[in-house]
Design a protein around this motif. Structure first.
Motif, mmCIF file in Angstrom:
data_model
loop_
_atom_site.group_PDB
_atom_site.id
_atom_site.type_symbol
_atom_site.label_atom_id
_atom_site.label_comp_id
_atom_site.label_asym_id
_atom_site.label_seq_id
_atom_site.Cartn_x
_atom_site.Cartn_y
_atom_site.Cartn_z
ATOM 1 N N ALA A 250 -66.034 -21.903 43.596
ATOM 2 C CA ALA A 250 -64.677 -21.655 43.104
ATOM 3 C C ALA A 250 -64.099 -20.389 43.718
ATOM 4 N N VAL A 251 -64.924 -19.357 43.877
ATOM 5 C CA VAL A 251 -64.465 -18.134 44.542
ATOM 6 C C VAL A 251 -64.042 -18.447 45.977
ATOM 7 N N VAL B 298 -75.568 -24.988 46.829
ATOM 8 C CA VAL B 298 -74.499 -24.075 47.247
ATOM 9 C C VAL B 298 -74.123 -24.317 48.705
ATOM 10 N N LEU B 299 -75.098 -24.611 49.551
ATOM 11 C CA LEU B 299 -74.818 -24.890 50.961
ATOM 12 C C LEU B 299 -73.889 -26.088 51.089
ATOM 13 N N ILE B 300 -74.201 -27.159 50.357
ATOM 14 C CA ILE B 300 -73.354 -28.360 50.400
ATOM 15 C C ILE B 300 -71.965 -28.064 49.857
ATOM 16 N N LEU B 301 -71.896 -27.327 48.758
ATOM 17 C CA LEU B 301 -70.604 -27.061 48.123
ATOM 18 C C LEU B 301 -69.704 -26.201 49.006
ATOM 19 N N ASP C 175 -64.851 -25.884 52.489
ATOM 20 C CA ASP C 175 -64.153 -25.568 53.730
ATOM 21 C C ASP C 175 -63.361 -26.769 54.229
ATOM 22 N N TRP C 176 -63.966 -27.936 54.152
ATOM 23 C CA TRP C 176 -63.265 -29.149 54.595
ATOM 24 C C TRP C 176 -62.177 -29.560 53.613
ATOM 25 N N LEU D 54 -68.565 -31.730 41.443
ATOM 26 C CA LEU D 54 -69.637 -32.035 42.388
ATOM 27 C C LEU D 54 -70.796 -31.057 42.227
ATOM 28 N N GLY D 55 -70.477 -29.810 41.891
ATOM 29 C CA GLY D 55 -71.540 -28.845 41.627
ATOM 30 C C GLY D 55 -72.391 -29.250 40.442
#
Length: 506
Positions: free
Chosen positions: A358-359, A446-449, A454-455, A478-479
């Motif tokens: 979210a940040v 977190v890597l996936i999120l 970004d996309w 999704l998280g």
């Protein structure tokens, strides 16, 4: 006259612009106007000041490029400047305290869930477990979206006057009450459906209990957290802190705890009244739904929230459905005595992942808003599929913040795990293999999120959708789903490989 002056500027190799009159003196006729020599003096002074400013800016820019490559002034191309000139250290410093505060809030929520999972209402109305990620996610979907909207408004100067501030507060508070009531009601329906499909058993009394508990929890939690959010953003601006860095984590710091405590207390109280006073549950549900027209009228009359009132439903409803699937995974996992220890960790891993993404989404959205309005900025065209290298290893400010946020995962979770262990929470011993599996799940989440953020933010921006209203609900949901799924998978793998030292099945 202007064209003559502009033609006399000569670009140099180092990027600075040297005015042409440093090479050849201008003719006096270029500066003389109908008002005579008096104008000549003013124009010459203005020109001299402009030259000095341009030369000084060029020198400062070149100096910063050679001395501090981490500064945002080194960015090239048409990208807009960040709201504050932030380095990796300044981003980390501003995010760290709210991140830890939010994390301890999720730890407290996990401790509460670990206790209340043994209450009668959670034992006999197990669909309440399905409401947990949905309502905790609703906090993320509404309060974090509110925080992102207000942070962007504050950074671009839409909350500078008392009139503008009051307009933003009243409209947004009414809006989140409408969304909380409707989505809380839909979340209870989803919980009933997801609970009925596997077992084939339906209870009308339990359905009304779920509806009353969900709507009341969503309404009260949104009211309290919305007021806290507004205070945080106003305070951040007065202290010179970027609200994007602190608003969303602080929204989550008490959000999970308040929401889960309200859900547990309200559902427990209504469950106690179920047998003797069956009319209480329908009355509670009807009362909060009857307030809907009032909030709709207030939000509709406010130009700042009118568009979101009509167009902001799709993301929060779809996000609620996604979170409910995560709730179904949680319900089926913790109902098995072998995996009862998962309850205390679920709010932590989901909360941390949701807070960090979210940040990042809020920062990217503010960054784009400073270049114009959604869809009208050719320099920020959406990327169909950004590469991981551009998301995490490029030199722009958003990639820098992604790296900082990702690096907070391991130390943050170690602190939170130690806190849970010190408070003797959960049913799981913290062995080395358990910590490895847990950290792997948290890092992968977190890597996936961050990659999806970004996309998604750029993709929505290019399609004239405001990311502040549309991206965060999807990302936090999704998280919840990814975090709950990976955590459940880790517990199952630990049980299968026989990590008896961790007492997973205790």
């Amino acid at each position: 006259m202007t064209s003559k002056l502009e033609q006399k500027e000569t670009p140099q190799a180092n990027g600075a612009v040297v005015p042409g009159d440093c090479l050849a003196s201008p003719e006096p006729s270029d500066f003389l106007g109908p008002d005579g020599p008096g104008v000549e003096v003013v124009v010459l002074e203005s020109r001299a000041n402009a030259k000095g400013v341009r030369e000084e800016d060029a020198l400062l820019e070149n100096g910063s490029q050679s001395n501090e490559s981490d500064d945002t002034s080194t960015e090239r191309g048409p990208e807009p400047a960040s709201p504050l000139k932030e380095t990796s250290f300044s981003i980390g410093l501003q995010v760290l305290f709210p991140f830890l505060l939010a994390g301890f809030g999720t730890v407290a929520a996990g401790m509460v869930l670990d206790i209340v999972q043994h209450w009668d209402v959670f034992k006999y109305v197990t669909e309440v477990f399905i409401l947990v990620p949905a309502l905790l996610g609703l906090k993320g979907n509404l309060e974090m979206t509110l925080a992102s909207r207000l942070s962007t408004a504050a950074n671009i100067g839409q909350m500078d006057t008392p009139k503008e501030l009051w307009k933003m507060i009243t409209g947004n508070m009414a809006l989140i009450q409408v969304q909380a009531t409707v989505v809380g009601f839909l979340a209870s329906i989803a919980a009933v459906v997801f609970g009925w499909i596997p077992d084939g058993h339906f209870s009308l009394a339990h359905a009304v209990l779920l509806c009353a508990s969900s709507v009341a929890t969503a309404f009260i939690a949104s009211l309290v957290l919305g007021m806290i959010m507004i205070g945080v953003i106003i305070g951040s601006r007065k202290m010179g802190i970027n609200p994007d860095n602190v608003a969303t984590p602080i929204a989550a710091s008490l959000g999970d705890l308040i929401t889960l405590a309200l859900l547990s207390g309200i559902s427990w109280g209504l469950y106690k009244e179920l047998e003797s006073k069956a009319y209480v549950n329908p009355l509670v549900c009807a009362f909060f739904i009857s307030l809907l027209p009032i909030w709709v009228i207030i939000a509709k009359r406010n130009s700042a929230t009118r568009e979101v009132l009509y167009s902001g439903w799709e993301p929060v409803i779809i996000a609620m459905a996604i979170s409910s699937v995560g709730g179904l995974i949680l319900d089926r996992t913790v109902s098995d005595p072998n995996f009862a220890g998962m309850a205390v960790f679920t709010p932590v891993i989901n909360g941390v992942g949701g807070n960090l993404v979210a940040v990042q989404a809020s920062r990217i959205s503010t960054y784009l808003h400073m270049s114009g309005v959604p869809g009208d900025s050719p320099g920020t065209a959406p990327r169909k599929c950004p590469s991981p290298c551009s998301t995490f290893f490029s030199s722009d400010v958003n990639s820098r913040s992604a790296r900082v946020l990702f690096l907070l995962v391991v130390p943050g979770h170690l602190v939170f795990l130690y806190t849970i262990h010190s408070m003797q929470g959960g049913h799981t011993t913290l062995t080395l293999i358990f910590i490895v599996f847990y950290m792997t799940a948290a890092l992968l989440q977190v890597l996936i999120l961050l990659y999806i953020a970004d996309w998604m933010v750029h993709w929505m921006w290019g399609r004239h959708l405001d990311p502040d209203n549309f991206s965060i609900p999807y990302l936090t949901a999704l998280g919840d789903l990814i975090g709950t799924g990976l955590l459940a998978l880790s517990f199952h793998v630990l049980w299968l490989i026989g990590d008896r030292d961790s007492d997973v099945g205790d």
